[in-house]
Design a protein around this motif. Structure first.
Motif, PDB file in Angstrom:
ATOM      1  N   TRP A  90      17.249   2.287   4.105  1.00 44.57           N
ATOM      2  CA  TRP A  90      16.153   2.599   3.188  1.00 44.57           C
ATOM      3  C   TRP A  90      15.385   3.834   3.674  1.00 44.57           C
ATOM      4  CZ3 TRP A  90      11.256   1.360   5.543  1.00 44.57           C
ATOM      5  CH2 TRP A  90      11.354   0.554   6.690  1.00 44.57           C
ATOM      6  N   GLN A  91      14.516   4.329   2.820  1.00 42.06           N
ATOM      7  CA  GLN A  91      13.775   5.542   3.137  1.00 42.06           C
ATOM      8  C   GLN A  91      12.277   5.300   3.089  1.00 42.06           C
ATOM      9  OE1 GLN A  91      14.776   9.326   1.496  1.00 42.06           O
ATOM     10  NE2 GLN A  91      16.905   8.770   1.117  1.00 42.06           N
ATOM     11  N   PHE A  92      11.603   5.967   4.011  1.00 42.85           N
ATOM     12  CA  PHE A  92      10.138   5.968   4.023  1.00 42.85           C
ATOM     13  C   PHE A  92       9.691   7.291   4.622  1.00 42.85           C
ATOM     14  CE2 PHE A  92       6.161   5.104   6.403  1.00 42.85           C
ATOM     15  CZ  PHE A  92       5.334   4.860   5.312  1.00 42.85           C
ATOM     16  N   HIS A  93       8.779   7.979   3.943  1.00 40.78           N
ATOM     17  CA  HIS A  93       8.322   9.294   4.382  1.00 40.78           C
ATOM     18  C   HIS A  93       9.483  10.247   4.608  1.00 40.78           C
ATOM     19  CE1 HIS A  93       3.849   8.983   5.632  1.00 40.78           C
ATOM     20  NE2 HIS A  93       4.105   8.135   4.649  1.00 40.78           N
ATOM     21  N   GLY A  94      10.577  10.055   3.863  1.00 41.34           N
ATOM     22  CA  GLY A  94      11.724  10.943   3.987  1.00 41.34           C
ATOM     23  C   GLY A  94      12.651  10.624   5.132  1.00 41.34           C
ATOM     24  N   PHE A  95      12.322   9.637   5.970  1.00 43.87           N
ATOM     25  CA  PHE A  95      13.195   9.218   7.060  1.00 43.87           C
ATOM     26  C   PHE A  95      14.121   8.114   6.548  1.00 43.87           C
ATOM     27  CE2 PHE A  95      10.056  11.438   9.400  1.00 43.87           C
ATOM     28  CZ  PHE A  95      10.495  11.652  10.699  1.00 43.87           C
ATOM     29  N   ARG A  96      15.418   8.270   6.783  1.00 41.85           N
ATOM     30  CA  ARG A  96      16.381   7.211   6.468  1.00 41.85           C
ATOM     31  C   ARG A  96      16.450   6.257   7.652  1.00 41.85           C
ATOM     32  NH1 ARG A  96      20.055   7.386   2.532  1.00 41.85           N
ATOM     33  NH2 ARG A  96      21.761   6.589   3.825  1.00 41.85           N
ATOM     34  N   MET A  97      16.285   4.969   7.368  1.00 43.96           N
ATOM     35  CA  MET A  97      16.179   4.026   8.476  1.00 43.96           C
ATOM     36  C   MET A  97      16.803   2.687   8.130  1.00 43.96           C
ATOM     37  SD  MET A  97      12.043   3.364   8.315  1.00 43.96           S
ATOM     38  CE  MET A  97      11.670   5.120   8.172  1.00 43.96           C
ATOM     39  N   ALA A  98      16.974   1.875   9.179  1.00 36.00           N
ATOM     40  CA  ALA A  98      17.488   0.514   9.031  1.00 36.00           C
ATOM     41  C   ALA A  98      16.811  -0.364  10.066  1.00 36.00           C
ATOM     42  CB  ALA A  98      19.001   0.482   9.218  1.00 36.00           C
ATOM     43  N   VAL A  99      16.664  -1.648   9.727  1.00 35.17           N
ATOM     44  CA  VAL A  99      16.164  -2.650  10.666  1.00 35.17           C
ATOM     45  C   VAL A  99      17.367  -3.394  11.229  1.00 35.17           C
ATOM     46  CG1 VAL A  99      14.829  -4.770  10.912  1.00 35.17           C
ATOM     47  CG2 VAL A  99      13.922  -2.878   9.535  1.00 35.17           C
TER      48      VAL A  99
ATOM     49  N   SER B  26      13.698 -10.598   8.258  1.00 36.37           N
ATOM     50  CA  SER B  26      12.615  -9.639   8.467  1.00 36.37           C
ATOM     51  C   SER B  26      12.063  -9.203   7.112  1.00 36.37           C
ATOM     52  CB  SER B  26      13.128  -8.420   9.241  1.00 36.37           C
ATOM     53  OG  SER B  26      12.084  -7.482   9.422  1.00 36.37           O
ATOM     54  N   LEU B  27      10.771  -9.413   6.912  1.00 36.66           N
ATOM     55  CA  LEU B  27      10.095  -8.990   5.691  1.00 36.66           C
ATOM     56  C   LEU B  27       9.541  -7.585   5.897  1.00 36.66           C
ATOM     57  CD1 LEU B  27       9.072  -9.732   2.830  1.00 36.66           C
ATOM     58  CD2 LEU B  27       7.019 -10.667   3.938  1.00 36.66           C
ATOM     59  N   ILE B  28       9.782  -6.717   4.934  1.00 37.75           N
ATOM     60  CA  ILE B  28       9.418  -5.301   5.059  1.00 37.75           C
ATOM     61  C   ILE B  28       8.603  -4.879   3.841  1.00 37.75           C
ATOM     62  CG2 ILE B  28      10.305  -2.941   5.291  1.00 37.75           C
ATOM     63  CD1 ILE B  28      12.993  -4.366   6.242  1.00 37.75           C
ATOM     64  N   PHE B  29       7.481  -4.211   4.099  1.00 41.09           N
ATOM     65  CA  PHE B  29       6.711  -3.561   3.053  1.00 41.09           C
ATOM     66  C   PHE B  29       6.739  -2.057   3.311  1.00 41.09           C
ATOM     67  CE2 PHE B  29       4.950  -7.826   3.029  1.00 41.09           C
ATOM     68  CZ  PHE B  29       4.738  -8.082   1.675  1.00 41.09           C
ATOM     69  N   ALA B  30       7.035  -1.268   2.281  1.00 39.38           N
ATOM     70  CA  ALA B  30       7.075   0.188   2.439  1.00 39.38           C
ATOM     71  C   ALA B  30       6.715   0.853   1.119  1.00 39.38           C
ATOM     72  CB  ALA B  30       8.464   0.647   2.884  1.00 39.38           C
ATOM     73  N   ASP B  31       5.635   1.633   1.130  1.00 42.73           N
ATOM     74  CA  ASP B  31       5.210   2.368  -0.070  1.00 42.73           C
ATOM     75  C   ASP B  31       5.000   1.448  -1.275  1.00 42.73           C
ATOM     76  OD1 ASP B  31       4.546   5.015   0.155  1.00 42.73           O
ATOM     77  OD2 ASP B  31       6.624   5.704   0.158  1.00 42.73           O
ATOM     78  N   GLY B  32       4.479   0.255  -1.043  1.00 38.23           N
ATOM     79  CA  GLY B  32       4.226  -0.679  -2.124  1.00 38.23           C
ATOM     80  C   GLY B  32       5.403  -1.550  -2.493  1.00 38.23           C
TER      81      GLY B  32
ATOM     82  N   ILE C 283       0.842  -1.198   0.000  1.00 38.60           N
ATOM     83  CA  ILE C 283       0.000   0.000   0.000  1.00 38.60           C
ATOM     84  C   ILE C 283       0.875   1.246   0.000  1.00 38.60           C
ATOM     85  CG2 ILE C 283      -1.720   1.308   1.300  1.00 38.60           C
ATOM     86  CD1 ILE C 283      -2.766  -1.316   2.393  1.00 38.60           C
ATOM     87  N   SER C 284       0.601   2.146  -0.909  1.00 33.93           N
ATOM     88  CA  SER C 284       1.337   3.404  -0.976  1.00 33.93           C
ATOM     89  C   SER C 284       1.091   4.228   0.286  1.00 33.93           C
ATOM     90  CB  SER C 284       0.894   4.193  -2.217  1.00 33.93           C
ATOM     91  OG  SER C 284       1.548   5.439  -2.277  1.00 33.93           O
ATOM     92  N   GLY C 285       2.159   4.803   0.825  1.00 34.38           N
ATOM     93  CA  GLY C 285       2.043   5.665   1.993  1.00 34.38           C
ATOM     94  C   GLY C 285       2.047   4.945   3.324  1.00 34.38           C
ATOM     95  N   LYS C 286       2.124   3.616   3.317  1.00 34.17           N
ATOM     96  CA  LYS C 286       2.146   2.827   4.547  1.00 34.17           C
ATOM     97  C   LYS C 286       3.354   1.895   4.542  1.00 34.17           C
ATOM     98  CE  LYS C 286      -1.771   4.339   6.271  1.00 34.17           C
ATOM     99  NZ  LYS C 286      -1.843   5.125   7.534  1.00 34.17           N
ATOM    100  N   ALA C 287       3.791   1.488   5.734  1.00 33.91           N
ATOM    101  CA  ALA C 287       4.925   0.573   5.848  1.00 33.91           C
ATOM    102  C   ALA C 287       4.740  -0.322   7.066  1.00 33.91           C
ATOM    103  CB  ALA C 287       6.237   1.342   5.964  1.00 33.91           C
ATOM    104  N   VAL C 288       5.320  -1.535   6.980  1.00 32.92           N
ATOM    105  CA  VAL C 288       5.293  -2.456   8.105  1.00 32.92           C
ATOM    106  C   VAL C 288       6.554  -3.308   8.083  1.00 32.92           C
ATOM    107  CG1 VAL C 288       3.938  -4.162   6.792  1.00 32.92           C
ATOM    108  CG2 VAL C 288       3.989  -4.283   9.302  1.00 32.92           C
ATOM    109  N   VAL C 289       7.152  -3.469   9.265  1.00 33.95           N
ATOM    110  CA  VAL C 289       8.249  -4.415   9.474  1.00 33.95           C
ATOM    111  C   VAL C 289       7.613  -5.633  10.128  1.00 33.95           C
ATOM    112  CG1 VAL C 289      10.455  -4.845  10.621  1.00 33.95           C
ATOM    113  CG2 VAL C 289       9.932  -2.560   9.707  1.00 33.95           C
TER     114      VAL C 289
END
Length: 300
Positions: free
Chosen positions: A145-154, A113-119, A90-96
């Motif tokens: 990786w990036q989501f909503h402009g935040f740079r992040m890592a798991v 870890s499976l990650i969905f972010a912005d589709g 789903i665009s605009g949503k993310a889940v770890v």
């Protein structure tokens, strides 16, 4: 070209009990899907679930394979994944989505870890393994990786306790580290969370932790305690916010910690170069690329 950064991110850190009643593997999966959908529906942009959450499928798959981890991996990646794609792309949503065993072509098993972010769909493997994870092989790379402009890592469980790994993240411009975790004792919770707090200080970023809790009919996760937590840098830009924010440790049920993370204090902190701040020391000055001699005065 300037990066168009979102100003804030609504994050739900969810502890989860894999022993909650479910009549089948698909019903277990539906409960997890429903949990994420509820968070998204109430406004969360990003949801984090704990390490080993999908081992809760084990009791429902015990008869399908003489090697439970491989049987679980086969079910998850071949039968369950299409349903997860449908719900989480789903665009605009993310889940770890916590972690799940994954069998590689060479027969190694990764704690993944499976990650969905912005589709998009991608993954992060656990890099350092506990003595109890002797059926697994360690991963080989850390994805930023990036989501909503935040740079992040798991950074998964034990990985957050390894300062050498944290040092490799210097100069990466991280805004947020997400740590799915599973521990069976309060001491394990302390190790993970005290180190997570240290990572927030030394890297100048947010760190979110989500623990597995409860009991399940599976040797690796037979009992678990934990909490949900967010840690912020201990710098003046965060003076009026709680730097250590966490739920109580619990051993059953499920809790959600909702936090709103802002870009503004991160940006202010990074401009304040006269303030003592270890995150301003890049790899070279912090000692990664600098020769710092260790001398012992012990007499032999």
């Amino acid at each position: 070209m300037k990066l168009n950064r979102m100003r804030s991110l609504k994050l739900d850190l969810i502890t989860y009990d894999p022993g909650l009643p479910a009549a089948s593997a698909n019903e277990f999966a539906d409960e997890v899907i429903s949990k994420v959908a509820k968070s998204w529906g109430s406004g969360a942009d990003l949801v984090v679930l704990p390490e080993f959450i999908w081992l809760g499928l084990s009791p429902h798959l015990a008869s399908t394979s003489s090697e439970p981890l491989r049987g679980l991996a086969d079910f998850f990646w071949n039968e369950l994944l299409p349903k997860l794609r449908e719900h989480f792309s789903i665009s605009g949503k993310a889940v770890v989505l916590g972690t799940v065993p994954c069998v590689l072509p060479d027969s190694q098993i990764r704690n993944r870890s499976l990650i969905f972010a912005d589709g998009r769909m991608f993954h992060q493997d656990k890099l350092h393994l506990t003595p109890w994870e002797n059926a697994f092989s360690p991963g080989e790379q850390l994805l930023v990786w990036q989501f909503h402009g935040f740079r992040m890592a798991v950074v998964i469980c034990l990985d957050i306790e390894i300062p050498e790994l944290s040092a490799r993240l210097r100069d990466c411009g991280l805004d947020l580290i997400l740590c799915p975790s599973a521990t069976e004792t309060t001491l394990g919770v302390e190790r993970v969370n005290r180190c997570a707090s240290a990572r927030a200080v030394e890297l100048g970023c947010y760190v979110g932790v989500s623990h597995l809790i409860g009991r399940a009919d599976c040797e690796l996760i037979d009992e678990n305690v934990g909490l949900a937590a967010i840690y912020r840098p201990s710098q003046s830009a965060f003076r009026h916010q709680p730097r250590n924010e966490q739920t109580e440790i619990h051993a059953s049920g499920s809790q959600t910690l909702r936090v709103v993370l802002e870009q503004k204090p991160l940006e202010a902190m990074r401009r304040m170069i006269s303030e003592t701040n270890p995150s301003h020391l890049g790899k070279k000055m912090a000692g990664i690329e600098r020769c710092i001699q260790i001398e012992s005065l012990d007499q032999t």
